[in-house]
Design an enzyme around this catalytic site. Structure first.
Site, PDB file in Angstrom:
ATOM      1  N   GLU A   1      25.119  54.126  29.732  1.00 36.69           N
ATOM      2  CA  GLU A   1      26.584  54.152  29.736  1.00 36.69           C
ATOM      3  C   GLU A   1      27.111  55.441  30.360  1.00 36.69           C
ATOM      4  O   GLU A   1      28.125  55.437  31.064  1.00 36.69           O
ATOM      5  CB  GLU A   1      27.125  53.991  28.313  1.00 36.69           C
ATOM      6  CG  GLU A   1      26.831  52.632  27.693  1.00 36.69           C
ATOM      7  CD  GLU A   1      27.347  51.476  28.547  1.00 36.69           C
ATOM      8  OE1 GLU A   1      28.518  51.524  28.961  1.00 36.69           O
ATOM      9  OE2 GLU A   1      26.580  50.532  28.806  1.00 36.69           O
TER      10      GLU A   1
ATOM     11  N   TRP B   1      26.937  54.828  33.927  1.00 33.75           N
ATOM     12  CA  TRP B   1      28.017  53.959  34.407  1.00 33.75           C
ATOM     13  C   TRP B   1      29.265  54.799  34.714  1.00 33.75           C
ATOM     14  O   TRP B   1      29.970  54.549  35.699  1.00 33.75           O
ATOM     15  CB  TRP B   1      28.312  52.874  33.381  1.00 33.75           C
ATOM     16  CG  TRP B   1      29.483  52.003  33.735  1.00 33.75           C
ATOM     17  CD1 TRP B   1      30.734  52.053  33.209  1.00 33.75           C
ATOM     18  CD2 TRP B   1      29.534  50.965  34.737  1.00 33.75           C
ATOM     19  NE1 TRP B   1      31.558  51.114  33.805  1.00 33.75           N
ATOM     20  CE2 TRP B   1      30.830  50.435  34.745  1.00 33.75           C
ATOM     21  CE3 TRP B   1      28.582  50.435  35.620  1.00 33.75           C
ATOM     22  CZ2 TRP B   1      31.234  49.402  35.595  1.00 33.75           C
ATOM     23  CZ3 TRP B   1      28.981  49.406  36.466  1.00 33.75           C
ATOM     24  CH2 TRP B   1      30.289  48.899  36.450  1.00 33.75           C
TER      25      TRP B   1
ATOM     26  N   TRP C   1      48.121  35.629  42.369  1.00 36.46           N
ATOM     27  CA  TRP C   1      48.522  36.212  41.089  1.00 36.46           C
ATOM     28  C   TRP C   1      49.883  35.663  40.652  1.00 36.46           C
ATOM     29  O   TRP C   1      50.733  35.364  41.484  1.00 36.46           O
ATOM     30  CB  TRP C   1      48.575  37.738  41.182  1.00 36.46           C
ATOM     31  CG  TRP C   1      47.283  38.398  41.525  1.00 36.46           C
ATOM     32  CD1 TRP C   1      46.994  39.092  42.665  1.00 36.46           C
ATOM     33  CD2 TRP C   1      46.097  38.444  40.732  1.00 36.46           C
ATOM     34  NE1 TRP C   1      45.705  39.556  42.634  1.00 36.46           N
ATOM     35  CE2 TRP C   1      45.123  39.177  41.454  1.00 36.46           C
ATOM     36  CE3 TRP C   1      45.747  37.926  39.474  1.00 36.46           C
ATOM     37  CZ2 TRP C   1      43.848  39.420  40.971  1.00 36.46           C
ATOM     38  CZ3 TRP C   1      44.465  38.176  38.982  1.00 36.46           C
ATOM     39  CH2 TRP C   1      43.533  38.914  39.721  1.00 36.46           C
TER      40      TRP C   1
ATOM     41  N   ASN D   1      35.529  49.236  23.365  1.00 38.16           N
ATOM     42  CA  ASN D   1      35.102  48.783  24.686  1.00 38.16           C
ATOM     43  C   ASN D   1      34.962  47.262  24.780  1.00 38.16           C
ATOM     44  O   ASN D   1      35.374  46.653  25.770  1.00 38.16           O
ATOM     45  CB  ASN D   1      33.778  49.441  25.074  1.00 38.16           C
ATOM     46  CG  ASN D   1      33.356  49.084  26.486  1.00 38.16           C
ATOM     47  OD1 ASN D   1      34.058  49.393  27.439  1.00 38.16           O
ATOM     48  ND2 ASN D   1      32.243  48.383  26.630  1.00 38.16           N
TER      49      ASN D   1
ATOM     50  N   TRP E   1      45.266  42.511  38.208  1.00 35.31           N
ATOM     51  CA  TRP E   1      44.514  43.525  37.465  1.00 35.31           C
ATOM     52  C   TRP E   1      45.143  44.903  37.581  1.00 35.31           C
ATOM     53  O   TRP E   1      45.014  45.737  36.679  1.00 35.31           O
ATOM     54  CB  TRP E   1      43.055  43.566  37.941  1.00 35.31           C
ATOM     55  CG  TRP E   1      42.864  43.971  39.379  1.00 35.31           C
ATOM     56  CD1 TRP E   1      42.804  43.139  40.468  1.00 35.31           C
ATOM     57  CD2 TRP E   1      42.703  45.303  39.894  1.00 35.31           C
ATOM     58  NE1 TRP E   1      42.614  43.859  41.630  1.00 35.31           N
ATOM     59  CE2 TRP E   1      42.549  45.188  41.303  1.00 35.31           C
ATOM     60  CE3 TRP E   1      42.667  46.570  39.318  1.00 35.31           C
ATOM     61  CZ2 TRP E   1      42.364  46.300  42.132  1.00 35.31           C
ATOM     62  CZ3 TRP E   1      42.486  47.680  40.135  1.00 35.31           C
ATOM     63  CH2 TRP E   1      42.339  47.540  41.526  1.00 35.31           C
TER      64      TRP E   1
ATOM     65  N   TRP F   1      38.388  47.647  35.623  1.00 39.48           N
ATOM     66  CA  TRP F   1      39.323  46.550  35.888  1.00 39.48           C
ATOM     67  C   TRP F   1      38.855  45.699  37.061  1.00 39.48           C
ATOM     68  O   TRP F   1      38.940  44.476  37.022  1.00 39.48           O
ATOM     69  CB  TRP F   1      40.731  47.086  36.116  1.00 39.48           C
ATOM     70  CG  TRP F   1      41.465  47.267  34.816  1.00 39.48           C
ATOM     71  CD1 TRP F   1      41.592  48.418  34.083  1.00 39.48           C
ATOM     72  CD2 TRP F   1      42.154  46.256  34.071  1.00 39.48           C
ATOM     73  NE1 TRP F   1      42.310  48.184  32.934  1.00 39.48           N
ATOM     74  CE2 TRP F   1      42.669  46.862  32.904  1.00 39.48           C
ATOM     75  CE3 TRP F   1      42.377  44.899  34.264  1.00 39.48           C
ATOM     76  CZ2 TRP F   1      43.396  46.149  31.947  1.00 39.48           C
ATOM     77  CZ3 TRP F   1      43.105  44.186  33.323  1.00 39.48           C
ATOM     78  CH2 TRP F   1      43.606  44.807  32.171  1.00 39.48           C
TER      79      TRP F   1
END
Length: 475
Positions: free
Chosen positions: A270, A273, A301, A336, A354, A377
């Site tokens: 993590e 990441w 959208w 999360n 988004w 996102w």
């Protein structure tokens, strides 16, 4: 004769320990520590309310650690630093590198201006394990996908050496033209400030305390427990990391003493990441605003301000989504797993862009981070380089039932559903009238009906995506 000074410029490295810029600045010259609130270059990425709250308290803690000697400014750093160089004999300026595109270009110009005046200007890596230009494929191009990047980063390793605690000089230089921390007006009168106060301890000591608690109480259950929002199995280090109150190398070193290899490696993944997020932002500076997969430029959208507002306020009628959005409003944070559920619901069930979700998170999260926010996102929306498949649409009913089976998390943020039996908690519209009455729930009044039908909205999203693929194929 003017006093010779070294300037150490703090920004996203609000700590004294393991701070390479601070360590390098401590030599024969007197130190002028500065913080500049830069709204001029930030553009649309000025700090949101939750981040401003955190920053105020983090700067309060840092200023205290510096014996009240921090010098505060607001405006364009290039102009402010040029003015300091006119008024003082500046021998060197030191800072730790930043990676947001607007900061990269700003800092390059400042460094060039200083070097042109023969002023020593030096920047350091104070916030990443590996800087973005150090990990490349064999053909010297950047990685696009996380897993091969992660493998290469692991091969390279990283330096776990930690700088010793700096021996601060007995006296710092101060600038009588600096302003006060309060003059930066970082605190807003928003009602949630009082709640956030009870949730967090910004500053270097708070960061060390959070790490200590996680290593002793959270890490042993991290790999499995991190998906369950009612458990205390996450580190809560993200805002401390974002503001540089602790460095990833300090965390990495502390992990070396952790006994559980499995959970430790999962947590290190993590951390990696986070590194990959900065890596992508550096190599793809358009990341916060543009779809990395071009076919999404054709995605239809839905421009629906009412639905967006209901999502923002936690009034969608889907309890796990609403609990997450209320947690965000009340604490400046969201677990999360629930971030993924709420984000998927916005882009795939409501078909809302988004970027509007990313903007709301930017305004409301104490750990709002341009790299992590943008990458996450794009990942959930399916338009990033390393995205989840578009057809992976989180079902908020089954997600709630799986990850909050006893309803502890959901009911904590939705007290109006407190009396509802857990078998109906994530689908209250299916509860018999007698059950709803006993729980003092009137759908449409005390808690909303679902904003969309899950099955229909999922089918609509998949159809829109399918059309998008064909539009791209034909262009």
């Amino acid at each position: 004769m003017k006093t010779e000074i070294n300037i150490v410029w703090f920004e996203q490295d609000l700590r004294l320990s393991n701070n390479p810029a601070l360590a390098a600045s401590i030599n024969q010259a007197s130190i002028l520590p500065i913080y500049i609130l830069d709204n001029e270059n930030a553009g649309e990425y000025q700090l949101g309310g939750a981040s401003r709250w955190w920053l105020h308290h983090s700067l309060t803690a840092l200023n205290s650690a510096l014996n009240g000697k921090m010098n505060f400014y607001e405006g364009d750093p290039a102009s402010i630093i040029a003015d300091l160089c006119r008024r003082f004999t500046v021998t060197g300026i030191y800072w730790n590198r930043r990676y947001e595109p607007w900061r990269v270009s700003r800092d390059k110009k400042i460094k060039q201006q200083l070097l042109a005046q023969s002023i020593h200007a030096q920047s350091f890596n104070g916030s990443l394990l590996n800087e973005p230009w150090t990990i490349l494929k064999q053909d010297n191009t950047p990685y696009k996908v996380f897993t091969p990047y992660y493998r290469q980063a692991n091969k390279m390793g990283c330096d776990t050496a930690i700088l010793p605690e700096p021996q601060l000089p007995g006296s710092f230089h101060t600038d009588n033209q600096a302003i006060t921390l309060d003059a930066l007006s970082l605190l807003s009168p928003k009602a949630w400030d009082a709640n956030v106060d009870d949730c967090w301890t910004p500053g270097e000591l708070g960061a060390q305390s959070s790490l200590h608690k996680f290593l002793n109480n959270g890490l042993e259950n991290y790999r499995e427990g991190r998906d369950f929002p009612a458990l205390k199995a996450v580190s809560s280090l993200s805002p401390h990391l974002h503001f540089g109150e602790i460095s990833p190398s300090q965390i990495n070193k502390a992990l070396l003493t952790a006994p559980d290899d499995n959970n430790r490696e999962h947590f290190k993944r993590e951390l990696c990441w986070r590194e990959f997020s900065y890596y992508l932002l550096f190599h793809r500076p358009e990341l916060p605003t543009e779809n990395l997969k071009a076919n999404f430029n054709h995605f239809p959208w839905d421009d629906n301000p009412d639905r967006l507002a209901r999502w923002q306020q936690g009034l969608t009628g889907y309890p796990i989504v609403d609990a997450g959005m209320r947690e965000l409003l009340q604490t400046g944070f969201m677990h999360n797993r629930v971030r993924m559920i709420t984000a998927s619901f916005l882009v795939k069930n409501l078909l809302i862009d988004w970027r509007l979700g990313a903007r709301w998170f930017w305004d409301c999260l104490v750990d709002a981070d341009l790299a992590s926010n943008s990458v996450s996102w794009q990942w959930i929306a399916g338009c990033g380089t390393d995205a989840a498949p578009y057809f992976r649409i989180f079902n908020p009913i089954t997600q709630g039932e799986k990850f909050d089976a006893k309803g502890r998390y959901t009911k904590a943020y939705l007290p109006e559903l407190h009396g509802l039996p857990t078998q109906y908690l994530f689908r209250p519209w299916e509860a018999p009238p007698a059950i709803l009455k006993k729980a003092n729930i009137t759908l449409g009044q005390t808690y909303p009906f679902p904003i969309v039908d899950i099955k229909q909205s999922r089918a609509k999203a998949l159809s829109a995506y399918d059309r998008t693929k064909h539009v791209h194929d034909n262009h």
